[in-house]
Structures are given as structure tokens and as C-alpha cells.
Write a protein that holds these residues in place. Structure first.
Motif, short mmCIF file in Angstrom:
data_model
loop_
_atom_site.label_atom_id
_atom_site.label_comp_id
_atom_site.label_asym_id
_atom_site.label_seq_id
_atom_site.Cartn_x
_atom_site.Cartn_y
_atom_site.Cartn_z
N VAL A 43 5.10 -2.13 3.10
CA VAL A 43 5.28 -0.83 3.42
C VAL A 43 3.93 -0.29 4.24
O VAL A 43 3.01 -0.34 3.66
CB VAL A 43 5.65 -0.08 2.17
CG1 VAL A 43 5.45 1.59 2.50
CG2 VAL A 43 6.61 -0.77 1.33
N ASP A 44 4.30 0.02 5.40
CA ASP A 44 3.33 0.65 6.36
C ASP A 44 2.27 -0.60 6.54
O ASP A 44 1.00 -0.15 6.54
CB ASP A 44 2.53 1.90 6.05
CG ASP A 44 3.68 3.19 6.13
OD1 ASP A 44 4.67 2.85 6.97
OD2 ASP A 44 3.45 4.18 5.13
N GLY A 45 2.55 -1.86 6.66
CA GLY A 45 1.64 -2.77 6.75
C GLY A 45 1.12 -3.50 5.49
O GLY A 45 0.48 -4.43 5.68
N GLU A 46 1.24 -2.72 4.31
CA GLU A 46 0.50 -2.96 3.16
C GLU A 46 1.67 -3.94 2.35
O GLU A 46 2.64 -3.65 2.30
CB GLU A 46 -0.01 -1.91 2.40
CG GLU A 46 -1.01 -1.22 3.03
CD GLU A 46 -2.23 -1.97 2.92
OE1 GLU A 46 -2.45 -2.73 2.00
OE2 GLU A 46 -2.83 -1.85 3.93
N PRO A 47 0.94 -5.36 2.10
CA PRO A 47 2.15 -6.10 1.26
C PRO A 47 2.23 -5.68 0.01
O PRO A 47 1.46 -5.15 -0.62
CB PRO A 47 1.59 -7.72 1.07
CG PRO A 47 -0.05 -7.26 1.45
CD PRO A 47 0.06 -5.97 2.33
N VAL A 48 3.44 -5.95 -0.72
CA VAL A 48 4.09 -5.40 -1.86
C VAL A 48 3.89 -6.83 -2.92
O VAL A 48 4.48 -7.84 -2.54
CB VAL A 48 5.50 -4.85 -1.93
CG1 VAL A 48 6.16 -4.74 -3.52
CG2 VAL A 48 5.79 -3.54 -1.16
N PRO A 49 3.13 -6.41 -3.94
CA PRO A 49 3.07 -7.69 -4.92
C PRO A 49 4.43 -8.37 -5.10
O PRO A 49 5.40 -7.37 -5.51
CB PRO A 49 2.32 -7.19 -6.05
CG PRO A 49 1.75 -5.77 -5.68
CD PRO A 49 2.58 -5.43 -4.38
N ARG A 50 4.61 -9.47 -5.42
CA ARG A 50 5.84 -10.15 -5.50
C ARG A 50 6.24 -9.85 -6.71
O ARG A 50 7.58 -9.68 -7.04
CB ARG A 50 5.70 -11.80 -5.56
CG ARG A 50 6.79 -12.56 -5.90
CD ARG A 50 6.36 -13.93 -5.61
NE ARG A 50 7.22 -15.03 -6.45
CZ ARG A 50 8.45 -15.18 -5.88
NH1 ARG A 50 8.51 -15.12 -4.71
NH2 ARG A 50 9.29 -16.25 -6.36
N ASP A 51 5.44 -9.48 -7.82
CA ASP A 51 5.93 -9.37 -9.17
C ASP A 51 6.44 -7.62 -9.24
O ASP A 51 7.27 -7.57 -10.49
CB ASP A 51 4.87 -9.27 -10.18
CG ASP A 51 4.50 -10.74 -10.53
OD1 ASP A 51 5.38 -11.58 -10.28
OD2 ASP A 51 3.26 -10.74 -11.20
N ASP A 52 6.42 -6.88 -8.05
CA ASP A 52 6.95 -5.43 -8.23
C ASP A 52 8.50 -5.24 -7.56
O ASP A 52 8.94 -4.38 -7.28
CB ASP A 52 6.09 -4.66 -7.57
CG ASP A 52 4.69 -4.53 -8.10
OD1 ASP A 52 4.71 -4.73 -9.37
OD2 ASP A 52 3.52 -3.82 -7.59
N VAL A 53 8.66 -6.63 -7.20
CA VAL A 53 10.11 -6.60 -6.47
C VAL A 53 11.07 -7.10 -7.28
O VAL A 53 11.21 -7.96 -8.20
CB VAL A 53 10.08 -7.58 -5.23
CG1 VAL A 53 11.23 -7.77 -4.61
CG2 VAL A 53 9.11 -7.39 -4.43
N ARG A 54 12.48 -6.40 -7.06
CA ARG A 54 13.55 -6.86 -8.03
C ARG A 54 14.73 -6.80 -6.92
O ARG A 54 14.84 -6.19 -5.88
CB ARG A 54 14.08 -5.64 -8.94
CG ARG A 54 13.01 -5.50 -9.95
CD ARG A 54 13.00 -6.72 -10.98
NE ARG A 54 12.04 -6.78 -12.18
CZ ARG A 54 10.69 -7.10 -11.99
NH1 ARG A 54 10.30 -7.60 -10.95
NH2 ARG A 54 9.69 -6.99 -12.87
#
Length: 129
Positions: A43-54
Motif C-alpha cells: 500500500v503506497d509502496g509499503e509492504p504488508v506483513p504476510r500474517d496480516d493477509v486473509r
């Protein structure tokens, strides 16, 4: 191949604990969920931690770790799935640059298939309050 169609336009929405959007598979056939090695989101170039994805193809949300062991569910070609991201509270209204990289394991390829899309999506203000 189908990269520009992966993130579904106008699908970004705020949730009680983050945000969600719809996506399609960047491969010309459906895949079993255990063959999706990663869904890397930024999001806006910042990676989202894998554990926060569903991920939810319509049969209930799964973490990416849970998907590794699910052998009786598929993501059909052309079908929309919901990808949810957990954050501190709802996502505020605004325009966001969303990136998605699908890392797919294809049975006849000796390497993982990478499908990527990025789009600027606008989250409208919540007018219900």
C-alpha cells in the motif's frame, strides 16, 4: 498474461480492522489454493506483513499459511476473491496505490509464475455516520 486484470477496479473498501479488495487469478486456469505460494501486497509502496493477509474465494477466509494445507478448495479463472488486510482500525477515505504480486506454483513449470498488478484505487468516505 492477465496481470492488468488482477486487482479489480473500484473494489477497495474499509473494514472494521483494515481494508479489503477483490482480485482475480493472474493465470489462465484455476488453481488449488495450496498452489498459491504467496499474495504479496503493498500500500503506497509499503509492504504488508504476510500474517496480516486473509484470502476468501467464497468459502470463508484463510490466512496465507492456512492456504498451504488446503487441498479441497480452488480459485477458478475469472472468479473474484476477496483479499483482506488487517490494520489498526478502518482505512480512512483517500486514494491509495495498491500492489499485488501472486506467486503461483504451476505443475508443469520448473519455476514459480509471478503475476503482478498495481492500481491507484479511491476509497470513498463513509457517509453512513
Amino acid at each position: 498474461m492477465f496481470d492488468k486484470y488482477i486487482i479489480v477496479e473500484d473494489s477497495l473498501r474499509s473494514t472494521a480492522d483494515g481494508f479489503a479488495f477483490d482480485a482475480k487469478l493472474g493465470y489462465y486456469r484455476g488453481l488449488g489454493l495450496s498452489m498459491i505460494d504467496d499474495l504479496a501486497i503493498s500500500v503506497d509502496g509499503e509492504p504488508v506483513p504476510r500474517d496480516d493477509v486473509r484470502f476468501d474465494e467464497g468459502k470463508g477466509p484463510l490466512s496465507l499459511a492456512e492456504m498451504e494445507h488446503v487441498f479441497d478448495r480452488r480459485w477458478p479463472f475469472g472468479a473474484k476473491a476477496t483479499i483482506s488486510v488487517k490494520r489498526e482500525g478502518p482505512m480512512p477515505a483517500g486514494t491509495y496505490h495498491l500492489g499485488l504480486k501472486e506467486v503461483l506454483r504451476i505443475s508443469y513449470l520448473p519455476f514459480p509464475l509471478l503475476a503482478e498488478d498495481s492500481k491507484s484505487l479511491t476509497l470513498a468516505p463513509d457517509l453512513s455516520t
